[in-house]
Design an enzyme around this catalytic site. Structure first.
Site, PDB file in Angstrom:
ATOM      1  CG  HIS A  22      22.961 -35.326  -6.594  1.00  0.00           C
ATOM      2  ND1 HIS A  22      22.767 -37.136  -6.452  1.00  0.00           N
ATOM      3  CD2 HIS A  22      23.792 -35.146  -6.318  1.00  0.00           C
ATOM      4  CE1 HIS A  22      24.242 -36.697  -5.941  1.00  0.00           C
ATOM      5  NE2 HIS A  22      24.391 -35.105  -6.580  1.00  0.00           N
TER       6      HIS A  22
ATOM      7  NE  ARG B 210       4.731   2.189  -0.946  1.00  0.00           N
ATOM      8  CZ  ARG B 210       5.175   1.631  -0.195  1.00  0.00           C
ATOM      9  NH1 ARG B 210       6.587   2.740  -0.297  1.00  0.00           N
ATOM     10  NH2 ARG B 210       5.253   1.734   1.065  1.00  0.00           N
TER      11      ARG B 210
ATOM     12  CD1 TRP C  33      -0.384  -6.281  -3.792  1.00  0.00           C
ATOM     13  CD2 TRP C  33       1.127  -6.216  -1.902  1.00  0.00           C
ATOM     14  NE1 TRP C  33       0.787  -6.802  -4.228  1.00  0.00           N
ATOM     15  CE2 TRP C  33       1.066  -7.072  -2.745  1.00  0.00           C
ATOM     16  CE3 TRP C  33       0.538  -6.695  -0.627  1.00  0.00           C
ATOM     17  CZ2 TRP C  33       1.520  -8.131  -2.567  1.00  0.00           C
ATOM     18  CZ3 TRP C  33       1.367  -7.793  -0.017  1.00  0.00           C
ATOM     19  CH2 TRP C  33       1.304  -9.095  -1.125  1.00  0.00           C
TER      20      TRP C  33
ATOM     21  CE  LYS D 169      14.744  -9.783 -10.650  1.00  0.00           C
ATOM     22  NZ  LYS D 169      15.277  -9.324  -9.591  1.00  0.00           N
TER      23      LYS D 169
ATOM     24  CD  GLU E 252      10.821 -10.531  -9.347  1.00  0.00           C
ATOM     25  OE1 GLU E 252      10.321 -10.338  -8.559  1.00  0.00           O
ATOM     26  OE2 GLU E 252      12.000 -10.779 -10.236  1.00  0.00           O
TER      27      GLU E 252
ATOM     28  CD  GLU F 255      18.357 -11.489  -8.725  1.00  0.00           C
ATOM     29  OE1 GLU F 255      18.185 -12.277  -7.577  1.00  0.00           O
ATOM     30  OE2 GLU F 255      17.703 -10.561  -9.147  1.00  0.00           O
TER      31      GLU F 255
ATOM     32  CG  ASN G  72       1.408   0.846   4.090  1.00  0.00           C
ATOM     33  OD1 ASN G  72       1.338  -0.262   3.632  1.00  0.00           O
ATOM     34  ND2 ASN G  72       2.110   1.521   3.940  1.00  0.00           N
ATOM     35  N   GLY G  73      -0.604  -1.441   6.130  1.00  0.00           N
ATOM     36  CA  GLY G  73       0.443  -1.943   7.446  1.00  0.00           C
ATOM     37  C   GLY G  73      -1.645  -3.019   7.236  1.00  0.00           C
TER      38      GLY G  73
ATOM     39  CB  CYS H 214      -1.070   0.189   1.285  1.00  0.00           C
ATOM     40  SG  CYS H 214      -1.724  -1.047   1.550  1.00  0.00           S
TER      41      CYS H 214
ATOM     42  CE  LYS I   5      12.029  -2.194  -6.043  1.00  0.00           C
ATOM     43  NZ  LYS I   5      12.816  -3.086  -6.885  1.00  0.00           N
TER      44      LYS I   5
HETATM   45  C1  F6R Z   1      12.786  -9.289  -6.708  1.00  0.00           C
HETATM   46  C2  F6R Z   1      12.347  -8.577  -5.593  1.00  0.00           C
HETATM   47  C3  F6R Z   1      12.306  -9.483  -4.484  1.00  0.00           C
HETATM   48  C4  F6R Z   1      12.701  -8.248  -3.235  1.00  0.00           C
HETATM   49  C5  F6R Z   1      12.406  -9.231  -1.941  1.00  0.00           C
HETATM   50  C6  F6R Z   1      12.701  -8.492  -0.872  1.00  0.00           C
HETATM   51  O1  F6R Z   1      13.099  -8.952  -8.114  1.00  0.00           O
HETATM   52  O2  F6R Z   1      12.430  -7.720  -5.887  1.00  0.00           O
HETATM   53  O3  F6R Z   1      12.244 -10.881  -4.807  1.00  0.00           O
HETATM   54  O4  F6R Z   1      14.246  -8.997  -3.665  1.00  0.00           O
HETATM   55  O5  F6R Z   1      11.109  -8.310  -1.839  1.00  0.00           O
HETATM   56  O6  F6R Z   1      12.715  -6.445  -1.055  1.00  0.00           O
HETATM   57  P1  F6R Z   1      13.809  -5.445  -0.046  1.00  0.00           P
HETATM   58  O7  F6R Z   1      15.089  -6.107  -0.537  1.00  0.00           O
HETATM   59  O8  F6R Z   1      13.041  -4.490  -0.251  1.00  0.00           O
HETATM   60  O9  F6R Z   1      14.375  -6.006   1.122  1.00  0.00           O
END
Ligand code: F6R
Length: 613
Positions: A509, A27, A74, A490, A493, A486, A100-101, A2, A608
């Site tokens: 394995h 976000r 959200w 990427k 997602e 990673e 928010n929360g 949010c 985000k």
């Molecule tokens: C992937 C991504 C998430 C964040 C994770 C941690 O692209 O963005 O996996 O890396 O939610 O977020 P932060 O770094 O803000 O603690």
């Protein structure tokens, strides 16, 4: 997660709030709303989906007022819908709030309120807050007191912003726990509130960040901060130097693409002032690293989530190899509940782009409570993870808007490399000659990243070749094993392709059973100590008919002969290589997602900053 924006001042509030919400889109959200007070009445507009829906609604059904609050939601409690969107109006129509929360005990509070005759209009936890404020306000106390008393009933972590027609010259905001920040923006005869800086940057850079347990009352002339008991607290305002243009897409199609390209600058800035180029010595001024501390540490626990945790896995290799400190990487959501073995010789080091991630913050608090020294590597300036740490390495990448993290992955790799160098130096493990050689290699890094970005079109061709796959397997070894993780994260997602990552040696394995013509293998096979083993994995994959896409060192004919496609990277030392090999992975995911018509910057179901558990 949010987003909240508030405004009070001489200007028309709705456009300022809507613009602010726009800047918080990164976000992630599923609905949005805005409320203003004009001519003694609260008006609310809300809609599901993208902000443009709300903008259109406000266009056809305009709002007046010089005071207002807005929200992007959200969904946590109650499906995404107009009725569950914020702001929420109380029964009397005199009080309106956004949150928010989460209110953890909302069900019991709701039952009590229903028993008292209150009618609920939404399925949210938030609505209990507005009814409780109204209930206290009805006793004749000032609005701020009504909010304060309401907070005493709530359990959970959140930020609440409220206003009332009976005191239409103020906005009250409270921050309870670590569900996300609240920043107060100080203007000229006008004031702002927001969850994050980009929402208000175009209006002011003069800000105060609210701590958990603080309340503020803002009016157009200023603000007051107290704790939940009403006692004044000590606080500081500060000037932020971010350039608002940096929060725009500029010449790029998407923030993700822009941020991939910003890595040259981000890495230059990251190395920038921290290396003495004559000696190769590293200084990390905000870390408060002393020789005593460097020699006392006998263990580092890196805690983080998602991409940040993958960055931590590379950091483990750096810190163990160079500084010879045992390092454990612990996923924050696990660490916080793991009854961890931590003492005053342990450093708990969090990595976080947002500095707001609830699990990461809780893991930090757990480390602190058990006596560890707390470090953090954080991007968002002034965020909680930056403020509560004993020492911090700021990422220096500028705001990251695209939900998929890119520059906030490579920056902490370099930060951890620098940290490993600094620690190794203080622990007497790094010769001046090696130190200088390492610094010289770092100096070449931005140019090498630039070379990789120039090859975007080559990677895009590979994206075209694989865009219709349903599954794939990422493999890597050693320091590039986390890059396999990673790369897979990427891709999944943003393109919604099922991608799994394994340490390459594990293929035999189990995952080898998956391999056939429909299951491409994407593998990092650069020329390092794991090279021969990786070649053997590629051969095994080919033998099972799996298409092979390799990341390989420039000019490597052996890999070229084996693989169906190659993403080339410039030669480097093995330690530095993950900072390069991840770049084609990012570009590949970006183009695959684009070719599949996905919403690259705001992938479905993702936020985000994940400020709830
Ligand atoms: C992937 C991504 C998430 C964040 C994770 C941690 O692209 O963005 O996996 O890396 O939610 O977020 P932060 O770094 O803000 O603690």
């Amino acid at each position: 997660m949010c987003g909240i924006v508030g405004y009070i001042g001489p200007r028309s509030a709705p456009p300022i709030i809507l613009n602010g919400l726009k800047r918080l889109e990164y976000r992630g959200y599923d609905s949005a709303g805005v409320a203003t007070i004009a001519e003694g009445e609260i008006s609310v507009r809300r809609d599901v989906g993208k902000l443009k829906n709300l903008q259109a609604l406000v266009g056809t059904n305009p709002l007046g007022g010089n005071i207002g609050i807005g929200h992007t939601r959200w969904a946590t409690h109650g499906a995404p819908s107009e009725r569950n969107a914020h702001p929420h109006l109380g029964s009397t129509g005199e009080v309106v709030i956004v949150q928010n929360g989460i209110v953890e005990n909302f069900l019991e509070l709701k039952e009590d309120l229903i028993a008292e005759g209150v009618e609920f209009k939404s399925d949210t936890d938030t609505e209990v807050i507005v009814h409780l404020i109204e209930k206290h306000y009805a006793t004749g106390i000032p609005f701020v007191e009504a909010v304060r008393q309401t907070l005493q009933h709530l359990r959970g972590a959140n930020a609440v912003v409220a206003m009332s027609t009976r005191e239409p010259d103020k906005i009250v905001a409270a921050r309870m726990g670590n569900a996300g920040g609240v920043v107060i923006g100080i203007g000229d005869q006008e004031m702002f509130l927001a969850s994050d800086m980009p929402a208000i940057l175009e209006h002011t850079r003069h800000v105060t960040f609210m701590e958990a347990g603080w309340m503020t009352v803002i009016d157009s002339n200023g603000y007051e901060i107290t704790d939940f008991e009403g006692q004044p607290v000590e606080y500081k305002s500060q000037k932020i130097s971010w350039d608002p243009v940096a929060a725009e897409k500029g010449e790029y199609k998407h923030f993700m693409q822009k941020e991939i390209h910003e890595q040259v600058r981000a890495i230059t800035d990251t190395i920038g002032t921290r290396i003495d180029w004559k000696t190769g010595k590293v200084t990390l001024p905000e870390l408060n690293l002393t020789p005593e501390l460097a020699n006392k540490i006998n263990r580092i626990v890196i805690t983080a989530c998602g991409t940040a945790a993958n960055a931590g896995m590379v950091g483990k290799v750096y810190l163990e190899k160079l500084a010879r400190v045992p390092v454990e990487v612990s996923i924050a959501s696990e660490f916080r509940y793991s009854d961890p073995i931590v003492d005053d010789k342990t450093v708990v080091m969090a990595i976080s782009q947002s500095g707001e991630t609830a699990d990461t913050l809780a893991a930090m608090v757990e480390g602190r409570n058990r006596g560890a020294t707390l470090w953090s590597i954080v991007n968002a300036v002034g965020s909680e993870a930056m403020r509560i740490a004993d020492g911090c390495i700021p990422m220096h990448t500028g705001p990251e808007i695209g939900v998929a993290s890119t520059k906030a992955f490579t920056a902490p790799l370099v930060d951890q490399y620098l940290l490993a160098m600094a620690l190794a130096d203080l622990r007497g493990l790094l010769s001046p000659k090696d130190q200088l050689a390492m610094a010289n290699e770092l100096a070449q890094l931005p140019t090498k990243i630039g070379t990789l970005l120039d090859r975007e079109a080559d990677v895009e061709k590979i994206a075209r070749a694989i865009k219709d796959i349903d599954h794939c397997l990422y493999l890597g070894r050693g320091v590039n094993m986390p890059i396999a993780y990673e790369g897979a994260l990427k891709l999944k997602e943003i393109s919604y392709i099922h991608a799994e990552a394994y340490p390459a040696g594990e293929m035999k394995h189990g995952p080898i059973a998956l391999l056939d013509e429909e299951m491409p293998v994407i593998a990092i096979a650069t020329q390092d100590q794991w090279y021969e083993k990786m070649i053997s994995q590629l051969e095994q994959a080919k033998a099972r008919g799996a298409p092979v896409i390799a990341v390989a060192t420039d000019g490597d004919q052996r890999v070229a002969d084996l693989a169906d496609h190659v993403m080339w990277v410039p030669d480097s030392s093995w330690l530095i290589s993950p900072i390069l090999t991840v770049i084609p992975m990012q570009i590949l995911s970006y183009h695959v997602a684009l070719l599949r018509g996905c919403d690259v910057d705001q992938p479905r179901n993702l936020a985000k900053s994940v400020t709830v558990e």
